[in-house]
Design a protein around this motif. Structure first.
Motif, short mmCIF file in Angstrom:
data_model
loop_
_atom_site.label_atom_id
_atom_site.label_comp_id
_atom_site.label_asym_id
_atom_site.label_seq_id
_atom_site.Cartn_x
_atom_site.Cartn_y
_atom_site.Cartn_z
N UNK A 56 1.78 -6.10 -9.48
CA UNK A 56 0.82 -5.51 -10.40
C UNK A 56 0.01 -4.42 -9.70
N UNK A 57 -0.05 -3.25 -10.30
CA UNK A 57 -0.85 -2.15 -9.75
C UNK A 57 -2.32 -2.52 -9.94
N UNK A 58 -3.06 -2.57 -8.82
CA UNK A 58 -4.48 -2.95 -8.89
C UNK A 58 -5.42 -1.81 -8.54
N UNK A 59 -4.88 -0.75 -7.93
CA UNK A 59 -5.74 0.36 -7.55
C UNK A 59 -4.91 1.63 -7.39
N UNK A 60 -5.42 2.73 -7.95
CA UNK A 60 -4.78 4.04 -7.80
C UNK A 60 -5.86 5.05 -7.46
N UNK A 61 -5.70 5.71 -6.33
CA UNK A 61 -6.60 6.79 -5.90
C UNK A 61 -8.06 6.37 -5.82
N UNK A 62 -8.30 5.14 -5.38
CA UNK A 62 -9.67 4.65 -5.22
C UNK A 62 -9.87 4.12 -3.81
N UNK B 173 -3.93 7.01 -2.43
CA UNK B 173 -3.40 5.70 -2.09
C UNK B 173 -3.41 4.78 -3.31
N UNK B 174 -2.42 3.91 -3.35
CA UNK B 174 -2.31 2.94 -4.44
C UNK B 174 -1.95 1.58 -3.86
N UNK B 175 -2.43 0.54 -4.51
CA UNK B 175 -2.20 -0.81 -4.04
C UNK B 175 -1.56 -1.64 -5.16
N UNK B 176 -0.51 -2.36 -4.79
CA UNK B 176 0.18 -3.26 -5.71
C UNK B 176 0.10 -4.67 -5.11
N UNK C 207 0.86 -1.17 0.00
CA UNK C 207 0.00 0.00 0.00
C UNK C 207 0.90 1.22 0.00
N UNK C 208 0.81 2.01 -1.05
CA UNK C 208 1.54 3.27 -1.12
C UNK C 208 0.62 4.38 -0.65
N UNK C 209 1.08 5.13 0.34
CA UNK C 209 0.28 6.22 0.86
C UNK C 209 1.07 7.08 1.81
N UNK C 210 0.51 8.24 2.09
CA UNK C 210 1.19 9.21 2.93
C UNK C 210 0.70 9.20 4.37
N UNK D 87 7.38 3.90 -5.47
CA UNK D 87 6.08 4.17 -6.07
C UNK D 87 6.24 4.50 -7.56
N UNK D 88 7.18 5.37 -7.88
CA UNK D 88 7.41 5.75 -9.27
C UNK D 88 7.91 4.58 -10.12
N UNK D 89 8.61 3.63 -9.49
CA UNK D 89 9.09 2.46 -10.24
C UNK D 89 7.93 1.62 -10.77
#
Length: 69
Positions: A58-64, A51-54, A5-8, A42-44
């Motif tokens: 595989x990226x499965x969600x961005x900003x949802x 928030x984004x989920x990998x 989970x990518x997030x701040x 995240x940029x890789x």
């Protein structure tokens, strides 16, 4: 399985983290779960917003919003 989970640390990120943790427990599945704000990682993945989920690379969600289901 590995979930990142990518997030701040915003409210949405914390809610998604909680939902992912709950889903992992309910599924009774062996999962490595990582939360990070590492911009370079995240940029890789080509992700430019959170928030984004990998899952397993595989990226499965961005900003949802993601619920437990």
């Amino acid at each position: 399985m590995k979930i990142i989970l990518f997030g701040t640390g915003c409210d949405s990120c914390r809610e998604i983290a909680k939902n992912i943790e709950t889903a992992i427990k309910l599924a009774n599945y062996e999962v490595e779960f990582e939360k990070t704000a590492d911009i370079h990682e995240m940029l890789s993945y080509g992700i430019k917003s959170t928030p984004s989920v990998v899952i397993d690379g595989h990226v499965v969600s961005v900003s949802k919003h993601l619920d437990v289901e």
